[in-house]
Every structure is written in structure tokens, then in C-alpha cells.
Design a protein around this motif. Structure first.
Motif, PDB file in Angstrom:
ATOM      1  N   GLY A 232       0.843  -1.185   0.000  1.00  0.00           N
ATOM      2  CA  GLY A 232       0.000   0.000   0.000  1.00  0.00           C
ATOM      3  C   GLY A 232       0.878   1.234   0.000  1.00  0.00           C
ATOM      4  N   CYS A 233       0.678   2.108  -0.981  1.00  0.00           N
ATOM      5  CA  CYS A 233       1.585   3.247  -1.195  1.00  0.00           C
ATOM      6  C   CYS A 233       0.836   4.561  -1.020  1.00  0.00           C
ATOM      7  N   ARG A 234       1.490   5.521  -0.387  1.00  0.00           N
ATOM      8  CA  ARG A 234       0.864   6.824  -0.161  1.00  0.00           C
ATOM      9  C   ARG A 234       0.683   7.606  -1.458  1.00  0.00           C
ATOM     10  N   SER A 235       1.220   7.106  -2.551  1.00  0.00           N
ATOM     11  CA  SER A 235       0.989   7.722  -3.865  1.00  0.00           C
ATOM     12  C   SER A 235      -0.322   7.233  -4.472  1.00  0.00           C
ATOM     13  N   LYS A 236      -1.189   6.673  -3.631  1.00  0.00           N
ATOM     14  CA  LYS A 236      -2.548   6.248  -3.998  1.00  0.00           C
ATOM     15  C   LYS A 236      -2.563   5.083  -4.981  1.00  0.00           C
ATOM     16  N   VAL A 237      -1.617   4.170  -4.814  1.00  0.00           N
ATOM     17  CA  VAL A 237      -1.645   2.926  -5.582  1.00  0.00           C
ATOM     18  C   VAL A 237      -1.289   1.769  -4.664  1.00  0.00           C
ATOM     19  N   MET A 238      -1.726   0.584  -5.053  1.00  0.00           N
ATOM     20  CA  MET A 238      -1.218  -0.633  -4.451  1.00  0.00           C
ATOM     21  C   MET A 238      -0.334  -1.312  -5.473  1.00  0.00           C
ATOM     22  N   ALA A 239       0.894  -1.641  -5.086  1.00  0.00           N
ATOM     23  CA  ALA A 239       1.826  -2.304  -5.991  1.00  0.00           C
ATOM     24  C   ALA A 239       1.865  -3.795  -5.676  1.00  0.00           C
ATOM     25  N   VAL A 240       1.959  -4.597  -6.729  1.00  0.00           N
ATOM     26  CA  VAL A 240       2.155  -6.041  -6.591  1.00  0.00           C
ATOM     27  C   VAL A 240       3.603  -6.339  -6.955  1.00  0.00           C
ATOM     28  N   MET A 241       4.342  -6.933  -6.017  1.00  0.00           N
ATOM     29  CA  MET A 241       5.764  -7.197  -6.225  1.00  0.00           C
ATOM     30  C   MET A 241       6.048  -8.692  -6.147  1.00  0.00           C
ATOM     31  N   ASN A 242       6.883  -9.181  -7.048  1.00  0.00           N
ATOM     32  CA  ASN A 242       7.364 -10.554  -6.993  1.00  0.00           C
ATOM     33  C   ASN A 242       8.354 -10.669  -5.838  1.00  0.00           C
ATOM     34  N   ALA A 243       8.048 -11.521  -4.855  1.00  0.00           N
ATOM     35  CA  ALA A 243       8.879 -11.617  -3.652  1.00  0.00           C
ATOM     36  C   ALA A 243      10.189 -12.347  -3.885  1.00  0.00           C
ATOM     37  N   ASP A 244      10.347 -12.959  -5.051  1.00  0.00           N
ATOM     38  CA  ASP A 244      11.603 -13.641  -5.376  1.00  0.00           C
ATOM     39  C   ASP A 244      12.572 -12.736  -6.125  1.00  0.00           C
ATOM     40  N   THR A 245      12.015 -11.875  -6.994  1.00  0.00           N
ATOM     41  CA  THR A 245      12.866 -11.056  -7.864  1.00  0.00           C
ATOM     42  C   THR A 245      12.822  -9.569  -7.551  1.00  0.00           C
ATOM     43  N   GLY A 246      11.799  -9.125  -6.830  1.00  0.00           N
ATOM     44  CA  GLY A 246      11.643  -7.709  -6.563  1.00  0.00           C
ATOM     45  C   GLY A 246      10.993  -6.937  -7.686  1.00  0.00           C
ATOM     46  N   GLN A 247      10.549  -7.610  -8.730  1.00  0.00           N
ATOM     47  CA  GLN A 247       9.897  -6.939  -9.865  1.00  0.00           C
ATOM     48  C   GLN A 247       8.518  -6.438  -9.459  1.00  0.00           C
ATOM     49  N   VAL A 248       8.240  -5.170  -9.763  1.00  0.00           N
ATOM     50  CA  VAL A 248       6.890  -4.634  -9.575  1.00  0.00           C
ATOM     51  C   VAL A 248       6.064  -5.056 -10.786  1.00  0.00           C
ATOM     52  N   ILE A 249       5.093  -5.904 -10.566  1.00  0.00           N
ATOM     53  CA  ILE A 249       4.321  -6.503 -11.654  1.00  0.00           C
ATOM     54  C   ILE A 249       3.252  -5.556 -12.163  1.00  0.00           C
ATOM     55  N   THR A 250       2.557  -4.903 -11.241  1.00  0.00           N
ATOM     56  CA  THR A 250       1.494  -3.985 -11.636  1.00  0.00           C
ATOM     57  C   THR A 250       1.165  -3.077 -10.460  1.00  0.00           C
ATOM     58  N   THR A 251       0.439  -1.999 -10.740  1.00  0.00           N
ATOM     59  CA  THR A 251      -0.104  -1.142  -9.684  1.00  0.00           C
ATOM     60  C   THR A 251      -1.578  -0.899  -9.973  1.00  0.00           C
ATOM     61  N   LEU A 252      -2.345  -0.676  -8.906  1.00  0.00           N
ATOM     62  CA  LEU A 252      -3.767  -0.405  -9.030  1.00  0.00           C
ATOM     63  C   LEU A 252      -4.130   0.785  -8.158  1.00  0.00           C
ATOM     64  N   PRO A 253      -5.112   1.586  -8.560  1.00  0.00           N
ATOM     65  CA  PRO A 253      -5.475   2.773  -7.786  1.00  0.00           C
ATOM     66  C   PRO A 253      -6.172   2.418  -6.483  1.00  0.00           C
ATOM     67  N   ILE A 254      -5.809   3.113  -5.404  1.00  0.00           N
ATOM     68  CA  ILE A 254      -6.472   2.963  -4.110  1.00  0.00           C
ATOM     69  C   ILE A 254      -6.736   4.355  -3.551  1.00  0.00           C
ATOM     70  N   GLY A 255      -7.279   4.420  -2.337  1.00  0.00           N
ATOM     71  CA  GLY A 255      -7.599   5.698  -1.723  1.00  0.00           C
ATOM     72  C   GLY A 255      -6.390   6.398  -1.129  1.00  0.00           C
ATOM     73  N   ASP A 256      -6.659   7.548  -0.505  1.00  0.00           N
ATOM     74  CA  ASP A 256      -5.605   8.399   0.044  1.00  0.00           C
ATOM     75  C   ASP A 256      -5.237   7.988   1.463  1.00  0.00           C
ATOM     76  N   HIS A 257      -3.941   8.052   1.757  1.00  0.00           N
ATOM     77  CA  HIS A 257      -3.376   7.818   3.087  1.00  0.00           C
ATOM     78  C   HIS A 257      -3.612   6.386   3.562  1.00  0.00           C
ATOM     79  N   VAL A 258      -3.238   5.436   2.736  1.00  0.00           N
ATOM     80  CA  VAL A 258      -3.325   4.027   3.119  1.00  0.00           C
ATOM     81  C   VAL A 258      -2.380   3.743   4.277  1.00  0.00           C
ATOM     82  N   ASP A 259      -2.798   2.855   5.193  1.00  0.00           N
ATOM     83  CA  ASP A 259      -1.927   2.519   6.316  1.00  0.00           C
ATOM     84  C   ASP A 259      -1.973   1.040   6.670  1.00  0.00           C
TER      85      ASP A 259
END
Length: 331
Positions: A232-259
Motif C-alpha cells: 500500500g503506497c501513499r501515492s494512492k496505488v497498491m503495488a504487486v511485487m514478486n517476492a523472489d525477484t523484486g519486480q513490480v508486476i502492476t499497480t492499481l489505484p487505491i484511496g488516500d493515506h493508506v496505512d
């Protein structure tokens, strides 16, 4: 036949052709509808700040940080069953069910309180770095990791003995973390826009991965089966990351101030609680394919969250008209 008149051959061919064309078209499934809303509010006496919540699924208890103590609530009835006192500046609660112990990070005293899961009595206190915040239990190493927001470090504690096993220098301000169950712990560095992969046994940082285009990663959940991290990113996206390689696969829009971010492995839904007063619900269609399902309206400042995997309900802390409460979000 209509009014005693048979349709012409041309008309019949058009009808047949149309039917064949329709049968050849692919069937498009309707988008999934989560249908979540606030189903209950649990009022808790007293004032004070709050941060993380944690669910003990087996014991059916919800631990809620609240000022200088932890409130303990029966998950199913919503009743308050106890509290853990003297936890100044409490941030997070980690549960080690197989050891019968819980661990509370005390931001103001730079300590972790160890308590008995059955009696809720404190049984020890462990020194940490400055301002311990997020805290998790890693079953692979049987260690608790307290992430020190003021010390740019993580304190590793042997869960069975309550002794400090070591300190990991992180090189930045840590936020939330997740353990994969196989000996690695992942942590966000919000100020550095990085995810760290930490060997929980060696207590070494193995990898440092950039999160771009996600900026200020503040929350984290993990799909251990598919080796995917949800940031969850404060830039209003959720990023999906490959936990083996660190590659950011995709991002999707979310709301403001995720915690907080939570993943339900049974429903394949990912939840992001946002301080603006919403929860963004995302469907995992496959390991690398995701779609936003809905935005659930909650209340302003309800930005921390815990998921009960059994009932699939969410719990969020906030205040409403001066009343501290836990929102229960479900179907």
C-alpha cells in the motif's frame, strides 16, 4: 407464423445466422462484487491514540492498540474481554500461538512487552531500538521482529526465551512487514521507496528493491503461496511485487493515506484501508492479474485494519464524535 403468415426464407436465414453468431461469442463473466459495508461498531471506553490491530484466529480474539494499553475483544461477540496495561505509545501486537505468547511494541518506552495469551498478564519486557512500531512473528526462525521507526533498525527477539537475538541495520525508516514462513521477512522503507528482503536466521539484509512507480510504501501483505507482496503506497496505488525477484508486476489505484493492507487467501481479495475513510477492495484473478472490485465507505482516520480469515470480516479503529470504536466491515 404470425397472423397465419409464415416468415420468408430470407427472414429465417437471418434468425438462424444471428443465433449461430451469438452462440459463437465468448461468454463474458460478470465482474465480481464484494459487497462489503460497516456491519457493526464496537464502542471502547477511554480516549487516546491508536495504531495497529491483530487477530488471533484460533483464540477468537482481537487485539486493539489504544493509547497506553491494548484492548482485547472477543472477535465473534464483540465484547471486551480484557486489556494489557502499561504499554506506553503502543503501536503493534504480534501473536505466537504455538508458544502461547503475544508481543507488544511500545513506541514511547523503546520496549516490547511479552504477555501470556491465556491470562493476558505481562511476563517480560525487552529493550529495542528507538520508537518500535510495526511488529511481526516469523514462524520459520521463531523470532519476533520489532521495526524501530526512530532507529532505522529491527530488533529480533527469540520468542521462546524473550532474549534479544540481534539487531538489523535497515538504512532507512521502516514501516510494515510480512514473513513468508520460509525464513525471509520483508519490510517497507517508506522514506527510501524500497522493500527489504531480510534473512530472519542470519539477520542480514539480502536484497533492497525499489518500489517505483509506488512512492512511500507504508503497508504490506503477502500471498505466500504465489510469492507476491502487496504494497500500500501513499501515492494512492497498491503495488504487486514478486517476492523472489523484486519486480513490480502492476499497480492499481487505491484511496488516500493508506496505512494497512490485508490479503484473504480463501476469497483472493486484497484490502487497503485508507485514512480518507475508505477501503479499496482488489481481486486477485491470478498471480499476476488483479482488478479493483469496489471502494467501501468507512469513516475518516480508519486507516489501520486487521482481517479475520475465518469470517472474512475486517476490523478498523477510529473515533466518531469523540468515541473510540472499532468498525466491523463485512457482508
Amino acid at each position: 407464423m404470425r397472423n397465419g403468415v409464415f416468415p420468408s426464407l430470407g427472414t429465417r436465414l437471418i434468425v438462424v445466422g444471428t443465433a449461430l453468431l451469438c452462440s459463437a461469442l465468448p461468454v463474458v463473466a460478470a465482474p465480481p462484487v464484494a459487497g462489503y459495508s460497516i456491519v457493526k461498531k464496537i464502542a471502547i471506553p477511554g480516549q487516546g491514540s491508536w495504531d495497529y490491530l491483530s487477530v488471533d484466529e484460533a483464540a477468537r480474539r482481537l487485539y486493539v492498540s489504544h493509547g497506553t494499553q491494548v484492548e482485547v475483544i472477543d472477535v465473534d461477540s464483540g465484547s471486551i474481554v480484557g486489556s494489557i496495561a502499561k504499554t506506553p505509545g503502543v503501536h503493534g501486537i504480534a501473536i505466537a500461538p504455538e508458544l502461547g505468547r503475544g508481543f507488544v511494541s511500545n513506541g514511547q518506552s523503546a520496549t516490547v512487552t511479552i504477555f501470556d495469551l491465556k491470562t493476558l498478564n505481562a511476563i517480560g519486557e525487552v529493550p529495542t531500538g528507538q520508537k518500535p512500531d510495526a511488529i511481526i512473528f516469523d514462524p520459520a526462525s521463531s523470532r519476533v521482529f520489532a521495526f524501530n521507526g526512530g532507529g532505522n533498525s529491527a530488533t529480533a527477539i527469540d520468542a521462546a526465551t524473550g532474549k534479544v537475538a540481534g539487531t538489523v541495520d535497515l538504512g532507512g525508516g521502516p514501516e510494515f512487514a510480512a514473513a513468508d514462513g520460509n525464513g525471509f521477512v520483508y519490510n517497507n522503507l517508506e522514506d527510501e521507496n524500497l522493500v527489504l528482503k531480510i534473512d530472519s536466521r542470519k539477520l542480514t539484509v539480502e536484497k533492497r528493491w525499489p518500489t517505483a512507480p509506488c512512492a512511500s510504501p507504508s503497508s504490506m501483505a503477502m500471498d505466500s503461496a504465489n510469492h507476491r507482496l502487496f504494497l500500500g503506497c501513499r501515492s494512492k496505488v497498491m503495488a504487486v511485487m514478486n517476492a523472489d525477484t523484486g519486480q513490480v508486476i502492476t499497480t492499481l489505484p487505491i484511496g488516500d493515506h493508506v496505512d494497512a493492507t490485508a490479503f484473504d487467501p480463501e476469497t483472493k481479495l486484497i484490502f487497503n484501508s485508507n485514512g480518507e475513510g475508505t477501503v479499496t477492495v482488489i481481486q486477485q484473478d491470478s498471480a499476476d492479474k488483479y482488478s479493483v472490485v469496489e471502494t467501501v465507505k468507512t469513516l475518516p482516520r480508519a486507516k489501520t485494519m486487521a482481517l479475520d480469515p475465518k469470517t472474512h470480516k475486517l476490523f478498523l479503529s477510529t473515533t466518531e464524535a469523540g468515541q473510540f470504536e472499532v468498525l466491523v466491515v463485512g457482508k
